[in-house]
Each structure stands twice: as structure tokens, then as C-alpha cells.
Write an enzyme that holds these catalytic residues in place. Structure first.
Site, short mmCIF file in Angstrom:
data_model
loop_
_atom_site.label_atom_id
_atom_site.label_comp_id
_atom_site.label_asym_id
_atom_site.label_seq_id
_atom_site.Cartn_x
_atom_site.Cartn_y
_atom_site.Cartn_z
CG HIS A 229 -2.16 0.77 1.01
ND1 HIS A 229 -2.35 1.81 0.31
CD2 HIS A 229 -2.89 1.05 2.30
CE1 HIS A 229 -3.45 2.63 0.59
NE2 HIS A 229 -3.81 1.95 1.85
CG HIS A 269 -4.13 0.31 -8.28
ND1 HIS A 269 -5.42 0.34 -7.94
CD2 HIS A 269 -3.62 1.35 -7.53
CE1 HIS A 269 -5.85 1.12 -7.05
NE2 HIS A 269 -4.47 1.81 -6.52
CG ASP A 321 2.83 4.21 -3.64
OD1 ASP A 321 2.73 5.39 -3.06
OD2 ASP A 321 2.14 3.42 -3.54
N1 COA Z 1 5.25 -6.52 -10.11
C1 COA Z 1 5.22 -7.51 -10.58
N2 COA Z 1 4.08 -8.12 -11.02
C2 COA Z 1 2.87 -7.58 -10.41
C3 COA Z 1 2.96 -6.52 -9.94
C4 COA Z 1 4.16 -5.78 -9.71
N3 COA Z 1 4.13 -4.68 -8.79
N4 COA Z 1 1.51 -6.24 -9.50
C5 COA Z 1 0.94 -7.22 -10.12
N5 COA Z 1 1.68 -8.03 -10.47
C6 COA Z 1 1.40 -9.25 -11.32
C7 COA Z 1 0.99 -10.53 -10.22
O1 COA Z 1 2.30 -11.24 -10.01
C8 COA Z 1 -0.14 -11.39 -10.84
O2 COA Z 1 0.39 -12.00 -11.94
P1 COA Z 1 -0.03 -13.57 -12.26
O3 COA Z 1 -1.35 -13.14 -12.60
O4 COA Z 1 0.72 -13.95 -13.26
O5 COA Z 1 0.06 -14.30 -10.98
C9 COA Z 1 -0.78 -10.30 -11.23
O6 COA Z 1 -0.19 -8.90 -11.77
C10 COA Z 1 -1.91 -9.62 -10.49
O7 COA Z 1 -1.44 -9.51 -9.31
P2 COA Z 1 -2.27 -9.62 -7.87
O8 COA Z 1 -1.34 -9.44 -6.59
O9 COA Z 1 -3.33 -10.69 -7.86
O10 COA Z 1 -2.76 -7.90 -7.73
P3 COA Z 1 -3.42 -7.29 -6.68
O11 COA Z 1 -4.72 -6.57 -7.29
O12 COA Z 1 -3.90 -8.26 -5.80
O13 COA Z 1 -2.31 -6.47 -6.19
C11 COA Z 1 -0.98 -4.61 -5.63
C12 COA Z 1 -2.51 -4.94 -6.42
C13 COA Z 1 -0.92 -3.15 -5.69
C14 COA Z 1 -0.96 -5.29 -4.37
C15 COA Z 1 0.00 -5.26 -6.82
O14 COA Z 1 -0.04 -4.68 -7.87
C16 COA Z 1 1.55 -4.83 -6.33
O15 COA Z 1 1.92 -5.77 -5.23
N6 COA Z 1 2.10 -3.57 -6.41
C17 COA Z 1 3.70 -3.33 -5.94
C18 COA Z 1 3.20 -2.70 -4.68
C19 COA Z 1 2.57 -1.24 -4.66
O16 COA Z 1 3.22 -0.50 -5.59
N7 COA Z 1 1.68 -0.99 -4.17
C20 COA Z 1 1.03 0.39 -4.28
C21 COA Z 1 -0.26 0.34 -4.70
S1 COA Z 1 -1.00 1.93 -4.95
#
Ligand code: COA
Length: 384
Positions: A229, A269, A321
Site C-alpha cells: 500500500h 493496482h 507511488d
Molecule cells: N510487479 C510484478 N508483478 C505484478 C505487480 C508488480 N508490482 N503487480 C501485479 N503483478 C502481477 C502479479 O504477479 C500477478 O501476476 P499473475 O497473474 O501472473 O500471477 C498479477 O499481476 C496480479 O497481481 P495481484 O497481486 O493478484 O494483484 P492485486 O490486485 O492483488 O495487487 C498490488 C495489487 C498493488 C498489491 C500489486 O500490484 C503490487 O504488489 N504492486 C506493488 C506494490 C505497490 O506498488 N503498491 C502500491 C499500490 S497503490
């Protein structure tokens, strides 16, 4: 619910509550596909360029953009609510230097409840007063901690300065230039609200038990701290510093993304499946900020990373971010303060949601599919 319901397909688990609609809200609209972000119906792109953070606080807490007179009134309220209680300042000063600033912020905000004669006043006036107090005091907590870590005393507020300018004043003990103040103001506007994200939902869950605003905001800070987050902005600058140079971006990304579990901070996201509109604005400010400071390398590296991530097989786009990290860094701000800056802004959104939640409250209590043992014969302790 038992596991039987699960295996029979009678229930489906919404892991991470994805796409689950838990309530109505008038505060914020997000269309992740367009993409579009509105605060009370107003487009974030227009708000970011044209409004001060104080106008956004008015919009979030009162549901309308202020007139000039209303803006003057809320600005006065925010200035009058400044002044960190001595006990809270003392806690900040005594916090171990090894502590994380978000932990200090969470502790100090919790302590604010003890310095409020009416912390549990949940009349509309009481909630509004607490929202203003919390919003006014967040910059002071963050700045006092920033200075204490550097062996410096906290600086007194400057009543001539608005929210963003006073925050910069509190950090550095001198007035920042107009570009830096505008950049901070834009960042505060952009981070102020984002619908039912993890920290806001945390605040609403706490508010829904009819607990108080200090508890809700303290819990929200805990949720914001996490790297998935608000903590991601610190992760972004760590990535940029680790890569070190634009020429190393490509090999670094190619190497890292070989690992399927690798997460690139500042990308992806839950709601946005295209470029986050907040990142569009921050990208401009990252570039301008780099030029202003004469350090363009962090922006250039960020652009290279963005290009690589959007052209891969499964494209990923920057979130709020990503470009905030290079923006803050070129403003001379250290990484450990990035997530606290997010909190300085988001506090207004949290408070707006606490007020909305309690205006039509129902306890938030989801269910789970139980997969543990059933009806296990009890064995007395001396026979186990
Ligand atoms: N880097 C690499 N791969 C990513 C990614 C990232 N930052 N964000 C998503 N993915 C990939 C996942 O590996 C997954 O791949 P798969 O379908 O092959 O397994 C897919 O995208 C979906 O990811 P998921 O974790 O299910 O999405 P989510 O909706 O649960 O997660 C976040 C959203 C924000 C937690 C995720 O994008 C993330 O961890 N981002 C990095 C942290 C971040 O920047 N957070 C701030 C958000 S405002």
C-alpha cells in the site's frame, strides 16, 4: 460457513475482497479501465492543478468545493488547530532512532486521543473538529520526527503559511520556494482520497464498531505502512538507488523479472488496469522537479522502467507511488519520510470516510470458509 460449502461450490471466496461491493459512498469514484478518478464528482486532474490541499479538505469533509469565504474559514480552522501537545512531542523525541517513522506517526496519533478533552465526542461537530485537528497535526508529527532523527528541535508553525508551505517550513526550518510548495501541494491533493483502499477500509471497519476517529485513523496508519500500500513509494526509491543508473535499468529489470514472485514497487493496482491518473500528474512534477534541482537521472530512470513494464507480455503501469518517489527525492526529501507524507495527505480522506461510515452505520463483519477440524474429542490436559 464450513469447507463443505466451499467444495460443493455453494460459496465462492473473494480473496482480497476483490470486486466485492460493501457499501455506498459519495466521496470518491474510480474507473480503473478508463481510467478516471473523481473526488465528490470532480476530476482529479483538474483538482490537482487548480486546488490547494485546504480546498480538498473542505471538499472531503463538507462534500463541496469552498467559496473564497469558506476557504478562508477552513484555512483558519486548520491554522488554529495547529500546535502539537508537549506530551506528544516528548514521545516523538524519545522514540528510538532505529524506529520506523510510520511507527512513530502511529504512536503519536494514538496519543493525540489522550490530549483531546473530548476524544469520543461523536456528534457531527465533534467528528468534524477531530478531523480538522488530525489533519492539522499530521505535518507537525512527521516534521518533528524528521528533525528529532537529525538532532534538531521541532520548529514552531508559521501562521502565515498554508498547509503545504507550513509542512515544508516545519521540515526544514525555512520557507521553501514557490515551486517546491506547489509540488508538495499537488502531491497532497493527489494522495488525499482513494475510495475503499486498504487503509480507508481499515478506518471504516474500526469506525463501524462505533469506535472513535483517533482509533480509526491510528489503524489506518498501520495499514498504509505496508509495502503493498503506501509503503510502496519507499520501495520505489530503493529500487532506483539500487539500479543506480539509466544504463543499468534494462539488465536489472530483465534479471529481476525472471523470478515469477518478483514485485516491482510502484507498479500494478487492484483497481487501475491502465495508467493511474495520479501518476500522469506526478510524472510531470517528477520531470519538472528534476529540472529545477538539476538532477534528472531519477526521472529518466523512472521513464525507462515505465517503458519496459508497459511493453512486456503482461503490461504493468505505474501507480501513484512510482513518480512520487523521484519527485520527493529530487526535492531533497529522504526515503523514510515518503510514506509519512502520504499519510499527511490521506488523513483527510480517512476522516471523511469515518464520518460517512458513522452517518449510516452497520457493523462490518464478513464470513470465512472454515477449513479446520470439526468436533474434535476433548482430551484433558494430563492425557494429551
Ligand atoms: N510487479 C510484478 N508483478 C505484478 C505487480 C508488480 N508490482 N503487480 C501485479 N503483478 C502481477 C502479479 O504477479 C500477478 O501476476 P499473475 O497473474 O501472473 O500471477 C498479477 O499481476 C496480479 O497481481 P495481484 O497481486 O493478484 O494483484 P492485486 O490486485 O492483488 O495487487 C498490488 C495489487 C498493488 C498489491 C500489486 O500490484 C503490487 O504488489 N504492486 C506493488 C506494490 C505497490 O506498488 N503498491 C502500491 C499500490 S497503490
Amino acid at each position: 460457513m464450513t469447507a463443505e460449502n466451499l467444495t460443493s461450490g455453494r460459496i465462492q471466496i473473494a480473496m482480497g475482497l476483490q470486486d466485492v461491493v460493501v457499501d455506498e459512498s459519495k466521496i470518491c469514484f474510480i474507473d480503473g479501465k478508463l481510467p478516471k478518478l473523481l473526488y465528490y464528482g470532480y476530476n482529479i486532474l483538474e483538482l490537482a492543478e487548480n486546488c490547494s490541499y485546504e480546498e480538498i479538505v473542505h471538499l472531503l469533509l463538507k462534500g463541496k468545493l469552498p467559496t473564497k469565504a469558506e476557504l478562508a474559514a477552513i484555512s483558519k480552522e486548520l491554522i488554529e488547530a495547529r500546535g502539537l501537545p508537549a506530551d506528544v512531542l516528548d514521545t516523538i523525541r524519545k522514540a528510538p532512532k532505529s524506529s520506523i517513522p510510520m511507527d512513530v506517526l502511529r504512536t503519536a496519533v494514538s496519543q493525540l486521543a489522550l490530549t483531546d478533552p473530548k476524544p469520543n465526542d461523536d456528534t457531527p461537530e465533534g467528528r468534524y473538529r477531530k478531523a480538522i485537528r488530525l489533519t492539522a497535526l499530521f505535518p507537525e508529527i512527521v516534521a518533528a520526527d524528521y528533525r528529532a532523527r537529525r538532532g534538531l528541535d521541532a520548529v514552531k508553525n508559521n501562521p502565515r503559511l498554508g498547509h503545504a508551505a507550513n509542512f515544508m517550513w516545519l521540515l526544514h526550518g525555512k520557507e521553501a520556494g514557490p515551486f517546491v510548495v506547489k509540488t508538495m501541494d499537488v502531491a497532497l491533493v493527489l494522495h488525499a482520497e482513494h475510495s475503499f483502499n486498504a487503509s480507508t477500509f481499515t478506518a471504516r471497519v474500526i469506525a463501524a464498531t462505533l469506535s472513535d476517529m483517533y482509533s480509526a485513523v491510528t489503524g489506518a496508519i498501520g495499514a498504509l505502512k505496508g509495502p503493498l500500500h503506501g509503503g510502496a513509494n519507499e520501495g520505489v526509491i530503493k529500487t532506483l538507488l539500487e539500479i543506480g543508473d539509466a544504463s543499468k535499468v534494462e539488465p536489472w529489470i530483465l534479471e529481476k523479472t525472471k523470478d515469477k514472485g518478483f514485485r516491482l514497487m510502484g507498479f500494478g493496482h487492484r483497481v487501475y488496469k491502465a495508467l493511474d491518473p495520479r501518476a500522469v500528474v506526478l510524472k510531470k512534477y517528477s520531470e519538472k522537479s528534476g529540472k529545477e534541482a538539476g538532477i534528472t537521472k531519477w526521472f529518466e530512470m523512472s521513464v525507462k522502467i515505465e517503458e519496459m513494464m508497459k511493453t512486456r507480455e503482461k503490461p504493468l503501469y505505474p501507480n501513484v507511488d512510482f513518480y512520487s518517489a523521484s519527485t520527493y527525492y529530487t526535492m531533497g526529501l529522504p526515503p523514510e519520510i515518503f510514506t509519512p507524507i502520504f499519510a499527511v495527505s490521506r488523513v483527510a480522506g480517512w476522516c471523511a470516510h469515518v464520518i460517512e461510515q458513522q452517518s449510516h452505520n452497520r457493523l462490518i463483519r464478513p464470513d470465512c470458509a472454515y477449513t479446520g477440524a470439526m468436533d474434535v474429542p476433548f482430551v484433558p490436559i494430563d492425557k494429551r
